[in-house]
Write a protein that holds these residues in place. Structure first.
Motif, PDB file in Angstrom:
ATOM      1  N   GLU A  62      21.228   4.519 -62.032  1.00 22.55           N
ATOM      2  CA  GLU A  62      22.414   4.955 -62.752  1.00 22.55           C
ATOM      3  C   GLU A  62      23.075   6.086 -61.989  1.00 22.55           C
ATOM      4  O   GLU A  62      22.419   7.045 -61.595  1.00 22.55           O
ATOM      5  CB  GLU A  62      22.052   5.419 -64.155  1.00 22.55           C
ATOM      6  N   ASP A  90      27.930  -9.169 -55.759  1.00 23.49           N
ATOM      7  CA  ASP A  90      27.197  -9.029 -57.018  1.00 23.49           C
ATOM      8  C   ASP A  90      26.049 -10.029 -57.164  1.00 23.49           C
ATOM      9  O   ASP A  90      25.070  -9.742 -57.848  1.00 23.49           O
ATOM     10  CB  ASP A  90      28.134  -9.195 -58.212  1.00 23.49           C
ATOM     11  N   MET A 116      34.098  -6.892 -57.314  1.00 20.09           N
ATOM     12  CA  MET A 116      32.979  -6.017 -57.579  1.00 20.09           C
ATOM     13  C   MET A 116      31.887  -6.264 -56.538  1.00 20.09           C
ATOM     14  O   MET A 116      31.778  -7.342 -55.984  1.00 20.09           O
ATOM     15  CB  MET A 116      32.417  -6.262 -58.976  1.00 20.09           C
ATOM     16  N   SER A 117      31.100  -5.248 -56.338  1.00 18.70           N
ATOM     17  CA  SER A 117      29.986  -5.363 -55.405  1.00 18.70           C
ATOM     18  C   SER A 117      28.872  -4.431 -55.852  1.00 18.70           C
ATOM     19  O   SER A 117      29.015  -3.710 -56.833  1.00 18.70           O
ATOM     20  CB  SER A 117      30.437  -5.034 -53.981  1.00 18.70           C
ATOM     21  N   LYS A 118      27.769  -4.488 -55.148  1.00 19.77           N
ATOM     22  CA  LYS A 118      26.688  -3.564 -55.457  1.00 19.77           C
ATOM     23  C   LYS A 118      26.145  -2.970 -54.175  1.00 19.77           C
ATOM     24  O   LYS A 118      26.297  -3.524 -53.089  1.00 19.77           O
ATOM     25  CB  LYS A 118      25.595  -4.221 -56.296  1.00 19.77           C
ATOM     26  N   VAL A 172      19.172  -0.645 -56.411  1.00 18.82           N
ATOM     27  CA  VAL A 172      20.502  -1.222 -56.602  1.00 18.82           C
ATOM     28  C   VAL A 172      21.375  -0.290 -57.431  1.00 18.82           C
ATOM     29  O   VAL A 172      20.922   0.252 -58.437  1.00 18.82           O
ATOM     30  CB  VAL A 172      20.398  -2.583 -57.322  1.00 18.82           C
ATOM     31  N   VAL A 173      22.626  -0.119 -57.000  1.00 18.60           N
ATOM     32  CA  VAL A 173      23.666   0.512 -57.809  1.00 18.60           C
ATOM     33  C   VAL A 173      24.711  -0.583 -58.028  1.00 18.60           C
ATOM     34  O   VAL A 173      25.306  -1.083 -57.069  1.00 18.60           O
ATOM     35  CB  VAL A 173      24.287   1.739 -57.111  1.00 18.60           C
ATOM     36  N   LYS A 174      24.889  -0.983 -59.287  1.00 19.33           N
ATOM     37  CA  LYS A 174      25.759  -2.117 -59.616  1.00 19.33           C
ATOM     38  C   LYS A 174      27.161  -1.673 -60.009  1.00 19.33           C
ATOM     39  O   LYS A 174      27.400  -0.513 -60.318  1.00 19.33           O
ATOM     40  CB  LYS A 174      25.169  -2.904 -60.779  1.00 19.33           C
ATOM     41  N   GLY A 175      28.066  -2.670 -60.022  1.00 22.66           N
ATOM     42  CA  GLY A 175      29.393  -2.482 -60.588  1.00 22.66           C
ATOM     43  C   GLY A 175      30.337  -1.624 -59.773  1.00 22.66           C
ATOM     44  O   GLY A 175      31.180  -0.938 -60.327  1.00 22.66           O
ATOM     45  N   LEU A 176      30.200  -1.675 -58.458  1.00 21.47           N
ATOM     46  CA  LEU A 176      31.078  -0.875 -57.601  1.00 21.47           C
ATOM     47  C   LEU A 176      32.297  -1.691 -57.217  1.00 21.47           C
ATOM     48  O   LEU A 176      32.216  -2.894 -57.011  1.00 21.47           O
ATOM     49  CB  LEU A 176      30.321  -0.432 -56.349  1.00 21.47           C
ATOM     50  N   VAL A 182      17.384  -0.741 -60.779  1.00 17.37           N
ATOM     51  CA  VAL A 182      18.806  -0.411 -60.880  1.00 17.37           C
ATOM     52  C   VAL A 182      18.935   1.080 -61.168  1.00 17.37           C
ATOM     53  O   VAL A 182      18.314   1.598 -62.091  1.00 17.37           O
ATOM     54  CB  VAL A 182      19.495  -1.238 -61.983  1.00 17.37           C
ATOM     55  N   LEU A 228      26.424  -2.668 -48.553  1.00 16.20           N
ATOM     56  CA  LEU A 228      27.267  -3.147 -49.646  1.00 16.20           C
ATOM     57  C   LEU A 228      27.210  -4.663 -49.653  1.00 16.20           C
ATOM     58  O   LEU A 228      27.419  -5.298 -48.615  1.00 16.20           O
ATOM     59  CB  LEU A 228      28.705  -2.680 -49.463  1.00 16.20           C
TER      60      LEU A 228
END
Length: 105
Positions: free
Chosen positions: A103, A78, A1-3, A31-35, A101, A75
């Motif tokens: 969405e 996490d 996972m990355s952000k 931040v956009v999390k959970g990529l 963060v 990129l």
């Protein structure tokens, strides 16, 4: 996972709408999390472009008195902390103001 970290520039107009005097006032990191990105950079870049289209309206603003716009992105892992988050930890011992963060709809 990355952000995904999105960096912006913020400007204010110290003049008027008819005679603007723009001053650069820094910027923010979002931040956009959970990529879940793999090592294929071209695929990741294409996916990031799609994400930017979806979150642009959560970030950018433009009117006669102020603007904020996207400068770039990166990129990261996490556990990555922005420079502002790192300085809060160093000087205050905790992160009181984390990066916003976003969405992805």
């Amino acid at each position: 996972m990355s952000k995904l970290i999105i960096s912006t520039q913020y400007c204010e107009n110290y003049g008027s709408p008819s005679e603007p005097y723009w001053k650069f006032k820094g910027g923010s990191e979002y931040v956009v999390k959970g990529l879940d990105f793999d090592a294929d950079y071209e695929w990741a870049e294409s996916r990031v472009d799609q994400i930017l289209v979806k979150v642009r309206d959560q970030i950018e603003i433009s009117n006669t008195m102020c603007e904020e716009y996207i400068l770039g992105w990166d990129l990261v892992a996490d556990d990555y902390l922005t420079e502002f988050e790192k300085s809060q930890l160093e000087y205050e011992g905790s992160i009181t103001y984390p990066a916003k963060v976003l969405e992805v709809a």
